[in-house]
Each structure stands twice: as C-alpha cells, then as structure tokens.
Design an enzyme around this catalytic site. Structure first.
Site, PDB file in Angstrom:
ATOM      1  CD  GLN A 348      -3.089  -0.910   2.182  1.00 54.97           C
ATOM      2  OE1 GLN A 348      -2.718  -0.899   3.345  1.00 54.97           O
ATOM      3  NE2 GLN A 348      -4.377  -0.911   1.856  1.00 54.97           N
ATOM      4  CB  THR A 517       1.344   0.426   5.664  1.00 58.89           C
ATOM      5  OG1 THR A 517       0.237  -0.403   6.018  1.00 58.89           O
ATOM      6  CG2 THR A 517       1.690   0.169   4.202  1.00 58.89           C
ATOM      7  CB  THR A 518       2.254  -4.079   8.830  1.00 60.86           C
ATOM      8  OG1 THR A 518       3.168  -3.319   9.628  1.00 60.86           O
ATOM      9  CG2 THR A 518       2.619  -5.537   9.021  1.00 60.86           C
ATOM     10  CG  HIS A 519      -1.950  -2.558   5.929  1.00 62.21           C
ATOM     11  ND1 HIS A 519      -2.378  -1.260   6.048  1.00 62.21           N
ATOM     12  CD2 HIS A 519      -2.025  -3.088   7.177  1.00 62.21           C
ATOM     13  CE1 HIS A 519      -2.702  -1.008   7.297  1.00 62.21           C
ATOM     14  NE2 HIS A 519      -2.503  -2.099   8.001  1.00 62.21           N
ATOM     15  CD1 TRP A 520       4.075  -6.441   3.577  1.00 65.63           C
ATOM     16  CD2 TRP A 520       4.163  -6.445   1.340  1.00 65.63           C
ATOM     17  NE1 TRP A 520       5.231  -5.800   3.204  1.00 65.63           N
ATOM     18  CE2 TRP A 520       5.311  -5.786   1.836  1.00 65.63           C
ATOM     19  CE3 TRP A 520       4.000  -6.572  -0.038  1.00 65.63           C
ATOM     20  CZ2 TRP A 520       6.289  -5.262   1.000  1.00 65.63           C
ATOM     21  CZ3 TRP A 520       4.965  -6.049  -0.877  1.00 65.63           C
ATOM     22  CH2 TRP A 520       6.098  -5.394  -0.353  1.00 65.63           C
TER      23      TRP A 520
END
Length: 592
Positions: A348, A517-520
């Site tokens: 993201q 962000t950690t949103h993979w």
C-alpha cells in the site's frame, strides 16, 4: 522422517492470528477436533499487556518485542528480476507479528470493509473506462465473490470485534452522518463511534470547508463496555495512545487474544501449540491430497501432525512460501506469465502531511486511540472520475491521532537541524502543536511484482527464504501524488504556520528503511480462473482440495483500506463453505 508422530486430528491450522483464530472457532463449533500451530510464543493480555510494562515504547517499538525475530527467519528483496536480492535484516517498512495473536495483537484497530467495486476491480474498470484503460503489465483481477455475499460476514466481524462506528445507510435508509460512499449495510456497528479528538475535529472542519465528505472512521477500540457474540468482554478505550505495536492493557482493542481465545479455551476439541514452526504441508503420493503438516517444536524435535483438513492462515505473503515449500500449485513465472503461486503481490502507498502551529496551540498528540479517525473517501476507489487522470485506484485519507510516542514520534519542521540545541528547541516547541494526516493508497498488481523462493538465503531450519521482487510503478506513484495534492487543500484550510509533505520522499523506488505500513497482500490470490489464482472463491486450493488458505494473501489486488476487516470476512465466508458444503461431501467446491 519425523521424530514424533501425533494422533490424527480433523483439522490443523497453521498460524494463529485473526484468521487462524476465526477458523479455529468455526471448526470447533462444527464439532471438529482442531489443533492450531503458532511458530511464536504464547501471548495474552496478561502478562504481555500488563501495565505499566505494556506501554514501554523502547521495548515494543525500537526493540520490536511483538514483531517477527529477523535473526531466525526473514525475507529478501529486490526491485526487479535480474537483481540480486538482499535480506530484510531489521524491522523497517513493515512490522510482521509473531506469537499467539500475530499482527492482530499489535495492530492499531482501524476497521474497514471494502468498496464493492474493488472486489470486481477488473470488470468495473473495463465497464466504465474500457479495456485499454488498464495499463500494460497490470494484472488486476476480480476476487470472485461479491459484496452482497460478504456483507453478512462483514456485519458479524464487526460484532465479534466490538467495532465502534457510525453507519450512513442501513437496509437502504440513511441513518446518520457516516461515510456516504460506503455500501449499504444490514445493521449498525456493534458500538457507537468513539469520541473525536481535537486534531481530528480540525481536520473535519477543514475537509467540510473545501467540499469533501468527512466521517468518523470505524475502530475496533471499544467506545463503551461490550460483550461479543462469543461471550468475550471488552472495556472502554481510555485513549492512552499505546495501540499500534502494543498489547492493550485495558482489554479495549480487539485482538484474537481478547475477542476469540477466551471462548476457545472452553472448547475441549481445541488445542493451541505455540513455538511450533511448520515446515511444510504433507501430501500423499498423488500430490492431490494433504495428509497433515510437519513442524519443529520448542525442543527442536520434528513432529508430524496428521489431519484431514489443513488451513493455511499465516501472515499475508507467508502462505505463498508455505505452498511453495510444500509443492502445492505451480510457482509463478513472470517471464511466461504462467503459474500462480507467488503472483499478484501488493503493498500500500502512504504519504503523510504534517502541520505545524504556533506555541500554545496544544493539540496534545499523546492522547490517542489506534483506530479512531476522521476520514474522507472522496478520492478512494472509483469515487472520482479516473478517465482524464490515467491511473487505476485511489486512496482514503484520515486524521488518526493514535498517540504520538516520545521516541519515534517527534515531528519537527523542515529545515530543523538533525541534532543539537536548535533541534531540542524545535522538539519542545512543536510536540504539542502539530497535527498530521495520512493518504493511504491502493497498490495495484503487476506481472513483474511477485514472490518466490530465494536461491541463496535460508532460515534457521535450512528452508529457503521468501524473495520479493517488488517496486513502485508509475500508476501508483501518479495516484498517490494526485490524491496527496488534492488533500493539500485540506491542509491549507487548517491554517498552520508550516507544512511537511512526505510524498516528496515517495520516490520512484520502494524504501524499506522507514516504516510505512504492514499491509501486504497477494501471493496466493483467489479468483474464478485457476490459471490466474491459487485458491477458488471459497479459498480452497485448486490443486489440493483439503487445503484452504485465509488472510490477505488471498487478495488478488491491493485495496485502499486496511485489510483486516476484509480478511476476516473472507475467512467467515470460507468457513461457512467448509461447514455447509465441504464437510458433508469433501471435494472441490468449484468445478476445475
């Protein structure tokens, strides 16, 4: 040959974060004997969230207490095929969790659904803008499931999580000043919205002034005492500001540990084994049926756990690694475009706008709650006309005062020296006189952005690390800069003395050094066509029908919102199919 062979069980779950915990609850309710294997240590509100140690920024953030130990297993990165990948040796751009609860223990609590058009993104853009609008090399595809099919599960997730929020439209009727762009809902949120902090109110007023549509974002931080459908209790959030990266000491932030585990402990047909690192899913001689898993326990013994059903619920991209190591599905080849395991990796985009005010403004940024925000969706998804802009996707924007920490969170104006008396004065003058907000964008997927097994680096068990081949593309850079430029109108309307814009640092290449962000997502994408997906619409492996994969790894494309709400709803959707269809007649649920 394993050192130990355990008694067979009905189902084994690999990984115990949100999706693993949901599957465990659903399958035990169905009467199955379930074992969940978590590679990290056992964690719970006590002792991991016990006050005051639970609000120690140094141990939790700088020393990564709840995050993955990169000395034992990591990943490698390169920007393009042909480059030599290098290991991700310390926590930087993203923070994968480790231990019982996974990233669901240390997340912030921002809770979103998904825009309906994002679930059918390829079909939607082709209908509205034509097939030529999608750039060459972009491999977006539909999820294979509709918003209407997922809506009951979104609603139940919010009740399990104790989500606080304000609906806009329920059963076709406008019921409040929620997000006017959200899809119709079947019910209100579980709890009323949280109180709006001062900084978010400044953002709200400015957004209205420039003609946008601000609303209070949903948060899985309880606005009042709550008992969820499983009988698990939450206390009201006290805005302590220690959410993201921390275990909540007040039982106010939803987590698998607070909202599901107390119910699972009562189930005689459930067992959780921490410190159990799964090496592979075992297959029979035909390679079309799983027989269980092999893992390494805390004593270093190799253990075989036979099971009739295997649920892969590891964090995001790790399901792709597990499938590759187990020989499930054909590995993706970016040259030929054939194969599926590892394709459609998405991250993201993120840019931040910081505003600096004069002395005695007293925005008090240390007061915060991880999920509370005022947001705007005017530039998210396809809520605006993309035709003349030449890019796919969008970005929500929000002012989310989550609690600015005294070590990591010291914003200073551009031009401030990096150290010395002038730096100290700038820190003192600005800490309580700043506001920031984020532009959190969707990252599309591309033919040459994927994961595979690294040929050089291995983990402590001698298994190949996952290798990322990933970089930003023109589409996503253009989108992020466009939305950020639009949101500068809000920044100027907030009338600060000066403004910092991080999008200027959002360059042409991914920078892994600073947190983003950690949103993979992706790697085991879902879909209706087995030639482009690893799992079908029920999250069942096309190749091994008694293996299901859950989590954001099944997203076939990036979305604008945080992924937890969608990942959880998809898990309930999959669990429903397992309970109502698969267990009655084990088979492929979609014709191959």
């Amino acid at each position: 040959m394993a050192d130990i062979k355990m008694k067979p069980v009905d189902a084994v779950i690999v990984g115990f974060g949100w999706t693993g915990a949901i599957m465990a609850k659903e399958l035990t309710e169905a009467g199955l004997n379930v074992v969940a294997l978590e590679r990290g240590e056992y964690r719970d509100t006590y002792p991991d969230g016990a006050y005051p140690n639970s609000i120690d920024e140094l141990s939790h953030i700088q020393r990564t207490k709840l995050f993955q130990d990169m000395s034992k297993s990591s990943f490698t990165f390169r920007q393009k095929t042909g480059d030599v990948a290098v290991p991700y040796r310390q926590i930087g751009a993203f923070k994968p969790g480790e231990g019982v609860g996974g990233a669901g223990l240390h997340w912030s609590g921002q809770h979103w659904r998904v825009l309906p058009e994002e679930l059918e993104i390829k079909s939607h853009y082709e209908r509205r803008y034509g097939k030529r609008f999608i750039p060459e090399g972009m491999t977006i595809q539909d999820f294979g499931v509709s918003y209407a099919e997922l809506e009951p599960h979104f609603d139940f997730v919010e009740k399990v999580f104790g989500t606080s929020g304000q609906a806009y439209r329920v059963n076709g009727k406008v019921v409040g000043d929620g997000n006017p762009f959200e899809a119709d809902r079947s019910d209100h949120y579980a709890l009323p919205p949280q109180k709006v902090p001062y900084t978010s109110d400044l953002f709200r007023k400015a957004a209205l002034q420039v003609g946008l549509h601000p609303f209070i974002g949903a948060s899985s931080n309880a606005s009042q005492p709550y008992t969820n459908p499983y009988g698990c209790q939450m206390g009201p959030c006290n805005f302590c500001g220690f959410c993201s990266g921390f275990a909540c000491y007040n039982y106010s932030k939803a987590s698998p540990n607070v909202n599901i585990m107390p119910a699972l402990r009562l189930a005689a047909n459930f067992e959780l084994r921490p410190n159990s690192n799964v090496l592979r899913i075992n297959l029979d001689d035909s390679k079309t049926m799983a027989t269980g898993v092999t893992y390494v326990d805390a004593a270093g013994k190799t253990v075989e756990q036979p099971a009739d059903l295997v649920i892969a619920s590891t964090f995001a991209y790790n399901n792709a690694r597990l499938f590759l190591l187990s020989g499930i599905g054909k590995p993706y080849d970016p040259v030929s475009g054939e194969g599926v395991v590892g394709r459609n990796i998405a991250y993201q985009t993120m840019s931040t706008i910081q505003l600096f005010y004069g002395l005695d403004t007293n925005t008090n940024p240390f007061i915060g709650s991880g999920g509370v925000s005022v947001a705007v969706d005017d530039y998210n998804g396809d809520n605006f006309d993309h035709g003349p802009l030449g890019f796919v996707g969008g970005a929500p924007s929000w002012c989310n005062p989550a609690g600015v920490k005294p070590i990591a969170g010291i914003p200073v104006p551009t031009g401030t020296p990096a150290w010395g008396s002038a730096w100290k004065k700038a820190v003192k003058d600005n800490y309580v006189n700043t506001v920031s907000f984020d532009i959190h964008g969707a990252n599309m997927v591309y033919r040459d952005c994927y994961v595979d097994l690294d040929p050089t680096y291995t983990d402590k068990f001698g298994q190949q690390l996952l290798r990322f081949t990933f970089d930003w593309k023109d589409n996503d850079i253009k989108m992020s800069r466009y939305v950020t430029d639009k949101m500068m109108d809000v920044a100027h309307a907030m009338n600060p003395k000066s403004i910092n814009v991080s999008v200027k640092k959002f360059g042409d290449h991914l920078d892994l050094r600073n947190y983003q962000t950690t949103h993979w997502a992706g790697g085991t994408p879902m879909g209706a066509d087995r030639k482009t997906s690893v799992v079908n619409r029920y999250l069942q492996s096309w190749d091994v029908h008694n293996v299901f994969a859950v989590g954001s790894g099944v997203f076939p494309v990036g979305i604008g919102y945080n992924p937890t709400g969608l990942a959880a709803a998809l898990t309930y959707w999959s669990a429903k199919a397992i309970r109502e269809q698969y267990l009655k007649n084990p088979r492929p649920l979609v014709d191959v």
